[in-house]
Design an enzyme around this catalytic site. Sequence first.
Site, short mmCIF file in Angstrom:
data_model
loop_
_atom_site.label_atom_id
_atom_site.label_comp_id
_atom_site.label_asym_id
_atom_site.label_seq_id
_atom_site.Cartn_x
_atom_site.Cartn_y
_atom_site.Cartn_z
N HIS A 55 -2.98 4.07 4.59
CA HIS A 55 -1.68 4.72 4.75
C HIS A 55 -0.64 3.73 5.28
O HIS A 55 -0.43 3.61 6.49
CB HIS A 55 -1.81 5.91 5.72
CG HIS A 55 -0.62 6.82 5.71
ND1 HIS A 55 -0.75 8.19 5.73
CD2 HIS A 55 0.72 6.58 5.67
CE1 HIS A 55 0.45 8.75 5.72
NE2 HIS A 55 1.35 7.78 5.68
N HIS A 57 3.44 1.87 4.31
CA HIS A 57 4.69 1.92 3.54
C HIS A 57 5.22 0.50 3.43
O HIS A 57 5.64 -0.08 4.42
CB HIS A 57 5.71 2.82 4.25
CG HIS A 57 5.28 4.24 4.41
ND1 HIS A 57 5.61 5.24 3.53
CD2 HIS A 57 4.51 4.82 5.37
CE1 HIS A 57 5.08 6.38 3.94
NE2 HIS A 57 4.41 6.16 5.05
N ASN A 89 6.64 6.94 -1.50
CA ASN A 89 8.06 7.32 -1.34
C ASN A 89 8.94 6.09 -1.53
O ASN A 89 9.43 5.49 -0.58
CB ASN A 89 8.31 8.02 0.00
CG ASN A 89 7.60 7.38 1.17
OD1 ASN A 89 6.76 6.51 1.00
ND2 ASN A 89 7.97 7.80 2.36
N ASP A 146 3.31 11.84 0.23
CA ASP A 146 3.51 11.55 1.65
C ASP A 146 4.98 11.45 2.01
O ASP A 146 5.79 10.87 1.29
CB ASP A 146 2.83 10.24 2.03
CG ASP A 146 2.96 9.97 3.52
OD1 ASP A 146 2.47 10.80 4.30
OD2 ASP A 146 3.59 8.97 3.89
N HIS A 173 0.13 14.94 3.07
CA HIS A 173 1.03 15.03 4.22
C HIS A 173 1.24 16.52 4.44
O HIS A 173 1.88 17.18 3.62
CB HIS A 173 2.35 14.32 3.90
CG HIS A 173 3.41 14.48 4.94
ND1 HIS A 173 3.93 13.41 5.63
CD2 HIS A 173 4.08 15.57 5.41
CE1 HIS A 173 4.86 13.83 6.46
NE2 HIS A 173 4.97 15.14 6.34
N HIS A 226 -2.55 11.42 8.77
CA HIS A 226 -2.00 11.36 10.14
C HIS A 226 -2.05 12.68 10.93
O HIS A 226 -1.01 13.23 11.30
CB HIS A 226 -0.58 10.81 10.15
CG HIS A 226 0.36 11.37 9.12
ND1 HIS A 226 0.52 12.72 8.88
CD2 HIS A 226 1.21 10.74 8.26
CE1 HIS A 226 1.43 12.90 7.95
NE2 HIS A 226 1.85 11.71 7.54
N ASP A 298 -0.05 4.32 9.30
CA ASP A 298 1.23 4.86 8.83
C ASP A 298 2.35 3.85 9.11
O ASP A 298 3.44 4.21 9.55
CB ASP A 298 1.54 6.21 9.48
CG ASP A 298 2.66 6.97 8.78
OD1 ASP A 298 3.15 6.50 7.72
OD2 ASP A 298 3.08 8.03 9.29
N PHE A 316 12.60 8.36 11.09
CA PHE A 316 11.20 8.53 11.44
C PHE A 316 10.40 7.29 11.02
O PHE A 316 10.56 6.80 9.92
CB PHE A 316 10.60 9.74 10.71
CG PHE A 316 11.02 11.07 11.24
CD1 PHE A 316 10.56 11.54 12.46
CD2 PHE A 316 11.87 11.89 10.51
CE1 PHE A 316 10.92 12.79 12.94
CE2 PHE A 316 12.24 13.14 10.96
CZ PHE A 316 11.77 13.59 12.20
#
Length: 411
Positions: A55, A57, A89, A146, A173, A226, A298, A316
């Site tokens: 997980h 990004h 995303n 997610d 998610h 998460h 994450d 976030f």
Amino acid sequence: MTKMHETLEKMKYIDKSFVNDIFVSSVSDFLPEGFNISIFDSSEYAVLPGFCDVHVHFREPGFSYKETIKTGSCASAKGGYTDVCTMPNLNPCPDSVENLGKQLDIINRDAVIGVHPFGTITIGQKGEELSDIEGMAKSVCGFSDDGRGVQSDEMMKKAMLKAKSLGKVISAHCEVNSLLFGGYIHDGAYAKQNGHKGICSESEYAQIKRDIELVKETSCSYHVCHISTKESVDIIRQAKKDGVDITCETGPHYLVFCDEDLKEDGKWKMNPPLRSREDMEALIEGVCDGTIDMIATDHAPHSAEEKGKGLEKSAFGIVGIETAFPVMYTHFVKTGIISKQRLVELLCDNPRKRFSLSQSGFSIWKLNEEFTVDPSKFLSMGRATPFEGKKLFGKCVATVYNGKAAYLNSK
């Protein structure tokens, strides 16, 4: 069996212990010429199998001002990771073979470790129409929206049935939009005392409950991203007892901090938020008893401007790929809460097993070296971490991916 495979087989479990003369000579074959392997001839150093984070990004394509495949993969290698799974995303998001191809091209060009993308569950992550799950299946590690929960029961069931037919994992998610009420931190004591809007725990665990019922209907392989609440731990623990094909992850920050630690700073803002002390203790129990299968960071970089707007208005997300092992080693192995072998299971064995990712390398650590977390020294473009200024143990001095050095630090 190649010599590389023989080496990896030897170091499959770190509890076979520290580097010795024979082991050092074997490892040295996979480090660049001129690298002084003799420094590892000490009981202060340990060889660990390459970690796997399911997980992260990396923000590319679409948001390369936050992070790139290059910087994210380099940061991961510094953290001892040889494989990561990137969340979708992005812009364009990988909801079709064509869009996924744009991301894969960058990965093939720039990644220094194994980078395995998730495809989206729905087109544009809008929750209205399934993505081309079948077309993307052979090129992704799983499917996730997610950043957003799939709100429609019917849509999630369709996705699970399609994923089941293709032997792929749905990584969810879990968040019920109607229960958010504009919140941005945990709906607990800190929020009430400081006039902040809170996110209730039910917004997470209610959707986990729903999804478990759908998994029972579809027999889909299901993974929960998460988790942060005590109810989530209890629900997943019971689902496992009931024979549901479910796994879950939590992040290092949810195991070390709670909402009592919050400050008016964007580096303390993530989704899901830091919950209560009771939630944190339940998560730790879940790690110890096997309810929680893996640790995932994450890792979510943003620009300094996006994270510099205080607790309420900042974006976030925090970064964590470079500190995950030192955090877990310092707070849980050195303290005797879990064994070194259990940490290897959480960071390597279990994520690889769940997402069908073979072992691809190793890292070498100086476990007894203490350091202070300094985000200015990160290889990631992101700097926001609640661990800033914290003292941790464990310095990665080399990471080897598929026989090549992905990270080296001989200082």
